[in-house]
Design an enzyme around this catalytic site. Sequence first.
Site, short mmCIF file in Angstrom:
data_model
loop_
_atom_site.label_atom_id
_atom_site.label_comp_id
_atom_site.label_asym_id
_atom_site.label_seq_id
_atom_site.Cartn_x
_atom_site.Cartn_y
_atom_site.Cartn_z
CB THR A 178 -0.88 0.05 1.27
OG1 THR A 178 -0.02 0.08 2.40
CG2 THR A 178 -1.80 -1.14 1.35
CE LYS A 433 -18.29 10.09 14.40
NZ LYS A 433 -18.12 8.83 15.07
CD1 TRP A 438 -18.47 10.95 10.83
CD2 TRP A 438 -19.68 9.37 9.79
NE1 TRP A 438 -18.03 9.74 11.25
CE2 TRP A 438 -18.74 8.75 10.64
CE3 TRP A 438 -20.53 8.58 9.04
CZ2 TRP A 438 -18.64 7.38 10.75
CZ3 TRP A 438 -20.43 7.21 9.14
CH2 TRP A 438 -19.49 6.62 10.00
P1 ADP Z 1 -3.39 3.81 -0.36
O1 ADP Z 1 -4.16 3.09 0.71
O2 ADP Z 1 -1.97 3.87 -0.06
O3 ADP Z 1 -3.99 5.12 -0.81
P2 ADP Z 1 -4.74 2.21 -2.29
O4 ADP Z 1 -4.59 2.43 -3.73
O5 ADP Z 1 -4.81 0.83 -1.81
O6 ADP Z 1 -3.51 2.90 -1.64
O7 ADP Z 1 -5.98 3.04 -1.78
C1 ADP Z 1 -7.25 2.47 -1.65
C2 ADP Z 1 -8.22 3.49 -1.12
O8 ADP Z 1 -8.41 4.53 -2.08
C3 ADP Z 1 -9.60 2.94 -0.89
O9 ADP Z 1 -9.68 2.25 0.34
C4 ADP Z 1 -10.43 4.21 -0.91
O10 ADP Z 1 -10.37 4.89 0.34
C5 ADP Z 1 -9.73 5.05 -1.93
N1 ADP Z 1 -10.45 4.95 -3.21
C6 ADP Z 1 -10.22 4.11 -4.24
N2 ADP Z 1 -11.09 4.32 -5.25
C7 ADP Z 1 -11.93 5.31 -4.85
C8 ADP Z 1 -13.05 5.99 -5.43
N3 ADP Z 1 -13.50 5.71 -6.65
N4 ADP Z 1 -13.65 6.94 -4.69
C9 ADP Z 1 -13.21 7.27 -3.46
N5 ADP Z 1 -12.16 6.68 -2.87
C10 ADP Z 1 -11.52 5.72 -3.54
#
Ligand code: ADP
Length: 555
Positions: A178, A433, A438
């Site tokens: 990640t 929050k 929220w």
């Molecule tokens: P990092 O956690 O380091 O940012 P990731 O690519 O694994 O790397 O991130 C995943 C996160 O990105 C998801 O859990 C979500 O919070 C956010 N995310 C992914 N796609 C979307 C989307 N279409 N809309 C909003 N948030 C998104």
Amino acid sequence: MSSSELTLRPFFWRATNLFPETEVVSRGPDGSTRYTYREFGDRTRALAGALSAIGIDPGDRVGTFGWNTHRHYEAYFAIPLMGAQLHTINAVLPDEHVEFIVDDASDEVLLVDPGEPFETVERLWDRLDGVREVIVMDDSIPDTDLDCVSAFDELVADADAFDWPELSEDQPAGMCYTSGTTGRPKGVEYTQKMIYSHAMMVATPSAIGVDESDVVMHVVPMYHVNSWELPFSSAMAGAKQVYPGPSPDAETLARLIEEEEVTLTAGVPTVWITLLEYLDEHDVDVSSLERIVVGGSAAPHAVVRRFEDEHDVVVEHAWGMTETMSIGSVSRAKGRARGWDREARFEKRAKQGLLSPGMEMKLVAEDGTEVPWDGESVGELYVRGPTVVGEYYNRPEANAGSFDEGWLKTGDIATVDEDGYLELVDRAKDVIKSGGEWISSIELENELMEHDDVREAAVIAVPHDRWRERPVACVGRRSGSDLTADDVLEFLGETYPRWWLPDSVVFVEEVPKTATGKFDKKRLRDRYADAGLARAHGDEGGDDDGREDDDAEAN
Ligand code: ADP
């Protein structure tokens, strides 16, 4: 009973045998490389032969620090098909993350692009104890003091073609970390079966849909969750592929779309915001482009509408995570919505959409009960399926909080409506929050980006004495705009209640981004933790209190 395991081998077989003349195009610093799947196949077998000759065995990990190029793509197949594990590493991470990740994964050999990625490896060399060979993804090696460096093309030219072994579908094939937007990077492993399943899922029309008539341009970095697996789906489908090389800017992407007649591409919203700006000012023919998959963070509604209205390109909003191998949901209007008017359809499509085939989801409240699908009630999104990881690598303490009886707790706060459309309210860590209620940063960002004078906007929570947290908006204005904080608040006030309005509006030249192009909210929170919030909601606040004009912050 099947006689075959679910591995990547038939994907490679299909591309090289059924579509041998289809092209792979890769943009480099000195022009483009253009070859066919047939040549791709030969070079990939030779690369595996070269890796085997330097002692890479099944189960070993090979790290890559690479941009989106044909050589990196050859590694995408050569490494997993020989039974080793492809570990794609973000080439522009801070040094301490690179050092941690290479060590944590026990990478033995690194495939590294020349330029910045190679300089990083050189600089950190004394700290990369486990690495014994570096292969520079080029036709020659750069000037260096390291004595274990060889050139990719020379190795490939000299090596024997490798015969793919029989592999188990549970053999680890890939690994990603990640990106650390919420803390220390965590590794996840992808097995052969997981990559197979995800690539198949992406290729179905119920998710993205890829076929041999497509020309797919890979804009998502290949170190970011395997470029959302589209390189695998594309090979399986026999689609023509375009790799835009190191750090492509909007002009490069626009020209590639025109010259290669790209039909499908994917990436985070910031890429498409800059492409739209470029298209506003330049005459480029992007009429071949049919679809853009936008995900990684919320797709701003304004961007979706403008692509559709002005360029006749359908934007498909997708959600996913490293832990779900990227794409886990995609937004399309269901059959029953096709008769609805455009606006009603758009409301559905603007959401993160329908969970992809093969997966299941539920929404869970803080007390552990399931939340109803009414489009209003919020809960944490839990998902499961063959493309969802079951644990983090080497991180038992992280596993405890992230998995629950086969479900991945995504950390995303969402609603689901009566039609099953998922909508993200926020990331648990980004939620604001205020006084126990929220406020959705995603909603405020979306609304801000609807304003004609706003190029980009990120909303963060900052600590507040009375309300615990309050929103602060960081806004990038369009060039030439003299938008003020009052204008911004007035605009938001047309849609949102007073207590939702940011306590402070900070104008920035550019919102800081993570290495994967998402708004870097961690950095913004650190920077504006004490934004001087004087206007608590509910107070009849003095007009300009707590609002800074911060163009000097430009980075
Ligand atoms: P990092 O956690 O380091 O940012 P990731 O690519 O694994 O790397 O991130 C995943 C996160 O990105 C998801 O859990 C979500 O919070 C956010 N995310 C992914 N796609 C979307 C989307 N279409 N809309 C909003 N948030 C998104």
